[in-house]
Each structure stands twice: as C-alpha cells, then as structure tokens.
Design an enzyme around this catalytic site. Sequence first.
Site, PDB file in Angstrom:
ATOM      1  N   VAL A  72       0.827  -1.210   0.000  1.00  0.00           N
ATOM      2  CA  VAL A  72       0.000   0.000   0.000  1.00  0.00           C
ATOM      3  C   VAL A  72       0.862   1.261   0.000  1.00  0.00           C
ATOM      4  O   VAL A  72       0.660   2.172  -0.817  1.00  0.00           O
ATOM      5  CB  VAL A  72      -0.951  -0.006   1.212  1.00  0.00           C
ATOM      6  CG1 VAL A  72      -1.677   1.335   1.323  1.00  0.00           C
ATOM      7  CG2 VAL A  72      -1.956  -1.136   1.089  1.00  0.00           C
ATOM      8  N   ILE A  73       1.830   1.342   0.902  1.00  0.00           N
ATOM      9  CA  ILE A  73       2.653   2.552   1.008  1.00  0.00           C
ATOM     10  C   ILE A  73       3.441   2.794  -0.277  1.00  0.00           C
ATOM     11  O   ILE A  73       3.451   3.902  -0.830  1.00  0.00           O
ATOM     12  CB  ILE A  73       3.608   2.444   2.217  1.00  0.00           C
ATOM     13  CG1 ILE A  73       2.806   2.381   3.520  1.00  0.00           C
ATOM     14  CG2 ILE A  73       4.574   3.619   2.259  1.00  0.00           C
ATOM     15  CD1 ILE A  73       3.655   2.093   4.747  1.00  0.00           C
ATOM     16  N   ASP A  88      -1.005  -1.059  15.713  1.00  0.00           N
ATOM     17  CA  ASP A  88       0.146  -1.646  15.037  1.00  0.00           C
ATOM     18  C   ASP A  88       1.035  -2.459  15.968  1.00  0.00           C
ATOM     19  O   ASP A  88       1.681  -3.413  15.536  1.00  0.00           O
ATOM     20  CB  ASP A  88       0.998  -0.543  14.392  1.00  0.00           C
ATOM     21  CG  ASP A  88       0.349   0.061  13.162  1.00  0.00           C
ATOM     22  OD1 ASP A  88      -0.825  -0.276  12.892  1.00  0.00           O
ATOM     23  OD2 ASP A  88       1.003   0.868  12.479  1.00  0.00           O
ATOM     24  N   HIS A  91     -30.115   7.132  -7.833  1.00  0.00           N
ATOM     25  CA  HIS A  91     -29.662   7.231  -9.222  1.00  0.00           C
ATOM     26  C   HIS A  91     -29.560   8.704  -9.613  1.00  0.00           C
ATOM     27  O   HIS A  91     -30.422   9.494  -9.271  1.00  0.00           O
ATOM     28  CB  HIS A  91     -30.651   6.520 -10.154  1.00  0.00           C
ATOM     29  CG  HIS A  91     -30.306   6.678 -11.604  1.00  0.00           C
ATOM     30  ND1 HIS A  91     -29.322   5.934 -12.218  1.00  0.00           N
ATOM     31  CD2 HIS A  91     -30.802   7.524 -12.560  1.00  0.00           C
ATOM     32  CE1 HIS A  91     -29.230   6.289 -13.485  1.00  0.00           C
ATOM     33  NE2 HIS A  91     -30.128   7.249 -13.722  1.00  0.00           N
TER      34      HIS A  91
END
Length: 443
Positions: free
Chosen positions: A177-178, A301, A428
């Site tokens: 991703v990075i 993380d 729509h």
Amino acid sequence: MERSMRQTEFIIIGGGPGGYEVAAELAAAGRKVILIERDRLGGTCLNRGCIPTKCLCAAASALLLISTASQFGIDVGQVTPDYSRTAARSNSVIDQLRQGIETMLRDVEVIHGEATLKQDKIISVNGEDLTADHIIIATGSKPASLDIPGAALAITSDEFLSLTELPQRVAIIGGGVIGLEFASIISAFGREVTVIEYCKEILPPFDSEIAKRLRTMLSRRGIKFVTSARVTSIEQGLRINYEAKRGHDSIEADLAIMAVGRRPVIPSGAEEAGIELDSRGFIKVDELMQTSVSGIYAVGDVNGLCMLAHAAAAQARRAIGSDVNLDVIPSAVFTQPEAAMVGLTEDQAKAKDYDIMIGKASYASNGKALAMGEADGTIKIIFARESGFILGCHIIGPHASDLIAEVAALMFGMTTREELADELVHGHPTLSEIIPAAARNAR
C-alpha cells in the site's frame, strides 16, 4: 527515599488513533485518564502516515484530472505543479487536525514524555511513577528496512513525507500500500518511477485479480514494475541490485524509498514487566486485546493484528469493553485509481472450502461514472452460495475507498445477495448502483 506513586483509572501510552480517540471517549464519560505521548499528538497516521499521504494523493488526483480536462470540452493551458507548495499544504492540514485532537483531549491529562514499563503495572515518565487499573499500550510502529548492504542509502516513508521537492528518477522497494501510493503520487508529478516487489504480484493482501488490474492501470500511466524480485544491495550512486526470474539485474535512481512494511514500537521495559512478544516481535494479545499481564492491553500496530488506523481505534474500544466487530474491517490504497477491499479474497474463500458465487460489475455501465469521465473500474463481490452472505468485496475505481464502507455495513448486517440485488434501493445516478449490479450479475 521512595518515589510517590500516582493512581488513576486509565493510562494510555501513545497519542495516535488507538490512544486519543478512546481517551477522549473515556474522559467524556467522566473517567480519569492519563495519556502519555513522547512525540506529537496524532501518532504516525496524522504526522507521518495516512493524512500527509492523502494530501499528496489529492494533489496527484487534481493533476490527473486537469490532464483529462479536454474530454469535458475544457482547454487548459500549461500546468506547472509546485511540489513544495503541495508539501506545505499537507503540513497545514496536519496542524489543523492536530489542533482538533488537542481540543478533543481537553478533559484528558496529557503528559509529553517517554513511558517506561515496570513490574506491578507501574509506568514511569518524566521522573514520576504512575499506575492504573487499566493500561493501554498504543505505541504504533515504525518503518521497516531490508537487511541488505547499503540499506541506509534508501529513505523511509517518514523521510519521503518530509521532502519538499522530488528528483527525476525514483525507485521504490516494496509494492504494498505505502509503496504504491508513493509511486502514484510521484508519477503524477511527472517523475520516473520503478517499483520493485518481492512477491509475484503487487498488493499481496488484496485479491490477485484486482491487484493485477491495478498494476496494469498504473503501468499505463508510465509506472514501471519489477515483480518476483529480491533486492540484494544498494550501491553508492543509488544503483539498486536485485535478483529476478531472469537472474541478476539493477536499476539506477536519484532517490530510493524503502517501503517494505513496518515494525512495532515496543515501550521500554515491556518484556521485563512480563509482557510477551510473538515470533515477529509484536505484543501478544487475546481476543479482548489483553496482554500476558492482566490489566495491560495492546492495540493497533504494536500487536500486529491489523495495521490500520481505524483498526487501532476499534481495538481500543474492544479493550475498554465495547462489543466491537473486528472481523469486518475495510482497507484501501489511495492510488489513482483507488482500490479497496473488505473480507476474504477469492483465493482465501476457496482455501476455506466455501462454495462461492462471484458477481462483478463495471464502472463503464454506470451513468455517473461515465458522466465523471472515470469509467475505468470494477467491483467484485464474493458470496457464499448457500447462505447468500457476502464473504468479501474488492473494488478498483474512483471512490473505491468510500464505496467499500457500504459493503462492510452490509456484511455486518448479514445482508444476503438476494436482498442486495432485489430489495435494497440505491439512488440514481450514483456510483453506489454498481454494488447491487454486481449482486445481480452473480446469478
């Protein structure tokens, strides 16, 4: 003389999304919270990750839109991008958001300093000892690097996001991703970009069909890819040597960026305090995000479960007792075009022996996409044949990162393919109409 120890209800180490959001939530509920941050509030996401990258991605998108203005009957004169001004805008956005976080934490005691863990749930910071019934570690991660000769000649994502100008030739080591977001940005500013990826395809966590299509679309923009390649060394003068299918080869660049993942930032004293790490160096946690020490939790993380900012915030809510569903977490890559996913890939679903149905729909059949001049994209939804439940969804095209949120909500609500195809009404003309179209096409 023994130092006095201060007691509170919650101590949170780390001022990123896994820390500040739950700190503010607890304080708003009248709980006593201390938040410890050694750097700037906002963590990696705000200061060196999501937000500055998305600011650069927005500039890249604007450049690409201008380059296609003629299709709308608009003639544009010479366009001169100024990367230094783009970088300055990014910094101003960061400052504005950080001020918002500071306001959010007005009822939280924020201590700026380096936290050290001790036994018996004691936290030492700035010469003071603190303890709490609940301690949450949300210290995040830092850029990883390959263990190869010359690795220090490459810059990390942190250093790239501090640049105020771009060189002409850039090599990016890593096609995750990075790396891909950086490649898309740099290419939009007219620079030469080569991405070197160890795996046989870019974006290893994504559906292989979508990843291949994204690589093809980025290649048409002039980005070069070398896959199934192992970088072996970087030489002075920035020659990047690698080993691929055809043997040893190399490329020369003016700048090399190391984008090969991230490593956890473990607080000082964690292991000595009894907190166990796994074989990769991340903090071990149970389903409630509790570590091997009762009353100490690790989110984001630092536990390695899902290295996304919104996952960190969700895990933190789980750690304080909220019944958060951590099984349905969308993710996106903000290239041009965007790609996004949630749930299982086709290969993962087959590996789990699901009997599946796959529905696809093209942006080219959508009225709004054609009106926008952005009809190059597709959506792929994977259904369990028997139950009709959505197992996964993969999108490439404009606003993929926004569209995936609806599918995540449908998965959370256990919406079936039949309900999505025949019963849910979409406005729509909107891009969201592509979602039920894919469900109908699964028939």
